[in-house]
Design a protein around this motif. Structure first.
Motif, PDB file in Angstrom:
ATOM      1  N   ASP A  14       0.849  -1.195   0.000  1.00  0.00           N
ATOM      2  CA  ASP A  14       0.000   0.000   0.000  1.00  0.00           C
ATOM      3  C   ASP A  14       0.882   1.242   0.000  1.00  0.00           C
ATOM      4  OD1 ASP A  14      -2.202   1.650   0.103  1.00  0.00           O
ATOM      5  OD2 ASP A  14      -2.437   1.496   2.286  1.00  0.00           O
ATOM      6  N   LEU A  15       1.109   1.777  -1.192  1.00  0.00           N
ATOM      7  CA  LEU A  15       1.918   2.978  -1.359  1.00  0.00           C
ATOM      8  C   LEU A  15       1.123   4.024  -2.139  1.00  0.00           C
ATOM      9  CD1 LEU A  15       5.337   1.329  -2.346  1.00  0.00           C
ATOM     10  CD2 LEU A  15       4.726   2.308  -0.124  1.00  0.00           C
ATOM     11  N   PRO A  16       1.445   5.287  -1.968  1.00  0.00           N
ATOM     12  CA  PRO A  16       0.704   6.332  -2.705  1.00  0.00           C
ATOM     13  C   PRO A  16       1.070   6.357  -4.186  1.00  0.00           C
ATOM     14  CG  PRO A  16       2.479   7.320  -1.432  1.00  0.00           C
ATOM     15  CD  PRO A  16       2.439   5.874  -1.041  1.00  0.00           C
ATOM     16  N   LEU A  17       0.117   6.807  -4.998  1.00  0.00           N
ATOM     17  CA  LEU A  17       0.326   6.998  -6.434  1.00  0.00           C
ATOM     18  C   LEU A  17      -0.270   8.331  -6.847  1.00  0.00           C
ATOM     19  CD1 LEU A  17      -0.592   3.546  -8.056  1.00  0.00           C
ATOM     20  CD2 LEU A  17       1.671   4.573  -7.938  1.00  0.00           C
ATOM     21  N   ASP A  18       0.367   8.979  -7.810  1.00  0.00           N
ATOM     22  CA  ASP A  18      -0.196  10.214  -8.355  1.00  0.00           C
ATOM     23  C   ASP A  18      -1.529   9.915  -9.040  1.00  0.00           C
ATOM     24  OD1 ASP A  18       1.995  11.638  -7.479  1.00  0.00           O
ATOM     25  OD2 ASP A  18       3.075  11.442  -9.391  1.00  0.00           O
ATOM     26  N   SER A  19      -2.430  10.872  -9.011  1.00  0.00           N
ATOM     27  CA  SER A  19      -3.762  10.675  -9.581  1.00  0.00           C
ATOM     28  C   SER A  19      -3.725  10.412 -11.081  1.00  0.00           C
ATOM     29  CB  SER A  19      -4.653  11.892  -9.286  1.00  0.00           C
ATOM     30  OG  SER A  19      -4.058  13.074  -9.819  1.00  0.00           O
ATOM     31  N   ASP A  20      -2.682  10.913 -11.759  1.00  0.00           N
ATOM     32  CA  ASP A  20      -2.593  10.729 -13.206  1.00  0.00           C
ATOM     33  C   ASP A  20      -1.725   9.524 -13.601  1.00  0.00           C
ATOM     34  OD1 ASP A  20      -0.198  11.786 -12.366  1.00  0.00           O
ATOM     35  OD2 ASP A  20      -0.005  13.230 -14.012  1.00  0.00           O
ATOM     36  N   PHE A  21      -1.376   8.703 -12.622  1.00  0.00           N
ATOM     37  CA  PHE A  21      -0.537   7.533 -12.890  1.00  0.00           C
ATOM     38  C   PHE A  21      -1.341   6.522 -13.708  1.00  0.00           C
ATOM     39  CE2 PHE A  21       1.557   3.506 -11.912  1.00  0.00           C
ATOM     40  CZ  PHE A  21       2.903   3.839 -11.979  1.00  0.00           C
ATOM     41  N   ASP A  22      -0.779   6.089 -14.838  1.00  0.00           N
ATOM     42  CA  ASP A  22      -1.465   5.151 -15.727  1.00  0.00           C
ATOM     43  C   ASP A  22      -1.105   3.716 -15.327  1.00  0.00           C
ATOM     44  OD1 ASP A  22      -2.421   3.576 -17.841  1.00  0.00           O
ATOM     45  OD2 ASP A  22      -2.200   5.216 -19.277  1.00  0.00           O
ATOM     46  N   LEU A  23      -1.974   3.094 -14.540  1.00  0.00           N
ATOM     47  CA  LEU A  23      -1.707   1.760 -14.035  1.00  0.00           C
ATOM     48  C   LEU A  23      -1.612   0.720 -15.147  1.00  0.00           C
ATOM     49  CD1 LEU A  23      -3.993   1.776 -10.872  1.00  0.00           C
ATOM     50  CD2 LEU A  23      -1.524   1.389 -10.870  1.00  0.00           C
ATOM     51  N   VAL A  24      -2.525   0.800 -16.105  1.00  0.00           N
ATOM     52  CA  VAL A  24      -2.534  -0.180 -17.192  1.00  0.00           C
ATOM     53  C   VAL A  24      -1.248  -0.101 -18.004  1.00  0.00           C
ATOM     54  CG1 VAL A  24      -3.664  -0.870 -19.350  1.00  0.00           C
ATOM     55  CG2 VAL A  24      -5.050  -0.269 -17.350  1.00  0.00           C
ATOM     56  N   GLU A  25      -0.830   1.109 -18.325  1.00  0.00           N
ATOM     57  CA  GLU A  25       0.400   1.295 -19.103  1.00  0.00           C
ATOM     58  C   GLU A  25       1.613   0.765 -18.342  1.00  0.00           C
ATOM     59  OE1 GLU A  25       3.145   5.020 -20.607  1.00  0.00           O
ATOM     60  OE2 GLU A  25       0.956   5.231 -20.741  1.00  0.00           O
ATOM     61  N   GLU A  26       1.674   1.041 -17.048  1.00  0.00           N
ATOM     62  CA  GLU A  26       2.821   0.619 -16.254  1.00  0.00           C
ATOM     63  C   GLU A  26       2.834  -0.888 -16.017  1.00  0.00           C
ATOM     64  OE1 GLU A  26       5.604   2.356 -15.181  1.00  0.00           O
ATOM     65  OE2 GLU A  26       4.751   3.648 -16.717  1.00  0.00           O
ATOM     66  N   ILE A  27       1.668  -1.472 -15.840  1.00  0.00           N
ATOM     67  CA  ILE A  27       1.602  -2.927 -15.692  1.00  0.00           C
ATOM     68  C   ILE A  27       2.077  -3.604 -16.969  1.00  0.00           C
ATOM     69  CG2 ILE A  27       0.004  -4.883 -15.506  1.00  0.00           C
ATOM     70  CD1 ILE A  27      -1.632  -3.131 -13.544  1.00  0.00           C
ATOM     71  N   ASN A  28       1.639  -3.089 -18.097  1.00  0.00           N
ATOM     72  CA  ASN A  28       2.064  -3.665 -19.379  1.00  0.00           C
ATOM     73  C   ASN A  28       3.566  -3.505 -19.595  1.00  0.00           C
ATOM     74  OD1 ASN A  28      -0.433  -4.659 -20.265  1.00  0.00           O
ATOM     75  ND2 ASN A  28      -1.055  -2.663 -21.076  1.00  0.00           N
ATOM     76  N   ARG A  29       4.116  -2.353 -19.184  1.00  0.00           N
ATOM     77  CA  ARG A  29       5.562  -2.135 -19.322  1.00  0.00           C
ATOM     78  C   ARG A  29       6.347  -3.116 -18.455  1.00  0.00           C
ATOM     79  NH1 ARG A  29       9.428   0.116 -16.482  1.00  0.00           N
ATOM     80  NH2 ARG A  29       8.006   0.869 -14.864  1.00  0.00           N
ATOM     81  N   LEU A  30       5.926  -3.248 -17.193  1.00  0.00           N
ATOM     82  CA  LEU A  30       6.630  -4.135 -16.284  1.00  0.00           C
ATOM     83  C   LEU A  30       6.512  -5.601 -16.707  1.00  0.00           C
ATOM     84  CD1 LEU A  30       5.727  -2.613 -12.795  1.00  0.00           C
ATOM     85  CD2 LEU A  30       8.001  -2.718 -13.836  1.00  0.00           C
TER      86      LEU A  30
END
Length: 327
Positions: A14-30
């Protein structure tokens, strides 16, 4: 870095994320960067199903896991499913985004009580639903899923007595269907399938007379008696894709409707109501613990991981492999 002790207490990162953080894009990158694969059960939230590399029921996910060469597997499901994957692919790192994602059905069959029950019936073949914890599988002869449970029981000689655990509704459904009177049924159940309201289901049918009722065999007998079709999660999806009806009342976990709509966008799917009148559908609270944020952090930090002792993996593997061999 993360504090693993803190994560272990909480069950997820449980860590903070910026409101504009693109989770789908980052998951796909990782996922690409780490050569990871994401497996998801049909009961997951739609956004989890959509981002997964493979979506399936318990049997399909087990078969898929065994075929993987990836060394990093993220399992979007509940804990016993992650354990099954680890047993089948012991060299892989298996991640469960939230360790709190348990299973009421698995919990209804505690090891000590079940071991005593098995020991009292040494002449019985022990068949356990895959929806059990890893230690239960170590004292099983063969596992099954709702997709192949009937065929698993058929594979056992008719004169051989059977212990079936843990789901009493599925066990009694098979016992009646195959007329196997020598089956002892453990008294467990899935909280989702147990709580469908028969009264509300009858009323819903009156309001939608052309809709077919389709139900999972984990439902109570009174619900199954009303069903036009009974089948596992994947069988229900296949049925609605091939059947010529345009409307269905679906008596299983609500998440499966996402796949039904994807395959049949012109058809109407009505969730069967639970006893709780404040809810119009029946969700598994454990399955819904997984979300994109938890999935992202678990993939980023490769934690929390499913860990099992080597002897558990070795002893639990055979009944699972026997299950996979029977379609």
């Amino acid at each position: 870095m993360i504090n693993k002790e803190t994560v272990d207490k909480l069950g997820f990162i449980d860590l903070p994320l910026d409101s504009d953080f693109d989770l789908v894009e980052e998951i796909n990158r990782l996922r690409k960067e780490k050569n990871a694969v994401i497996l998801a059960h049909y009961y997951q939230n739609p956004e989890i199903q959509d981002i997964a590399d493979f979506v399936g029921d318990s049997l399909a996910l087990a078969v898929k896991a065994k075929s993987l060469s990836n060394k990093l597997i993220v399992f979007a499901g509940v804990k016993f499913m992650g354990e099954t994957t680890k047993i089948l692919v012991p060299d892989a790192k298996v991640i469960l985004p939230d360790m709190n994602a348990g299973c009421s059905l698995a919990d209804s069959c505690p090891y000590d009580k079940f071991k005593d029950f098995v020991d009292k019936h040494p002449d019985h073949t022990v068949v356990t639903y895959v929806n059990t914890n890893a230690d239960i599988k170590t004292i099983s002869d063969i596992c099954c899923t709702s997709s192949n449970a009937v065929n698993v029981i058929k594979s056992i000689p008719e004169d051989k007595p059977i212990i079936f655990a843990p789901d009493r509704n599925l066990g009694n459904y098979i016992k009646n269907k195959l007329k196997r009177e020598n089956m002892l049924i453990w008294d467990g159940f899935c909280h989702v399938h147990q709580r469908f309201s028969l009264e509300k289901l009858v009323q819903l049918k009156k309001e939608n007379p052309h809709a077919k009722i389709i139900a999972h065999p984990e439902c109570q007998k009174t619900v199954l008696l009303l069903a036009d079709y009974i089948g596992s999660t994947s069988q229900l999806i296949d049925y609605t894709a091939k059947d010529d009806s345009m409307s269905y009342i679906v008596a299983t976990e609500y998440g499966v409707i996402h796949q039904m709509k994807l395959k049949n966008p012109s058809k109407d799917f009505i969730p069967a109501p639970p006893e709780d009148s404040t809810c119009g559908c029946n969700d598994c609270s454990f399955m819904k613990m997984i979300n994109l944020k938890k999935l992202y952090f678990s993939l980023k930090y490769e934690y929390p991981t499913i860990e099992l002792p080597e002897d558990i993996i070795k002893r639990a593997r055979l009944p699972i492999e026997r299950m996979i061999a029977i379609k």
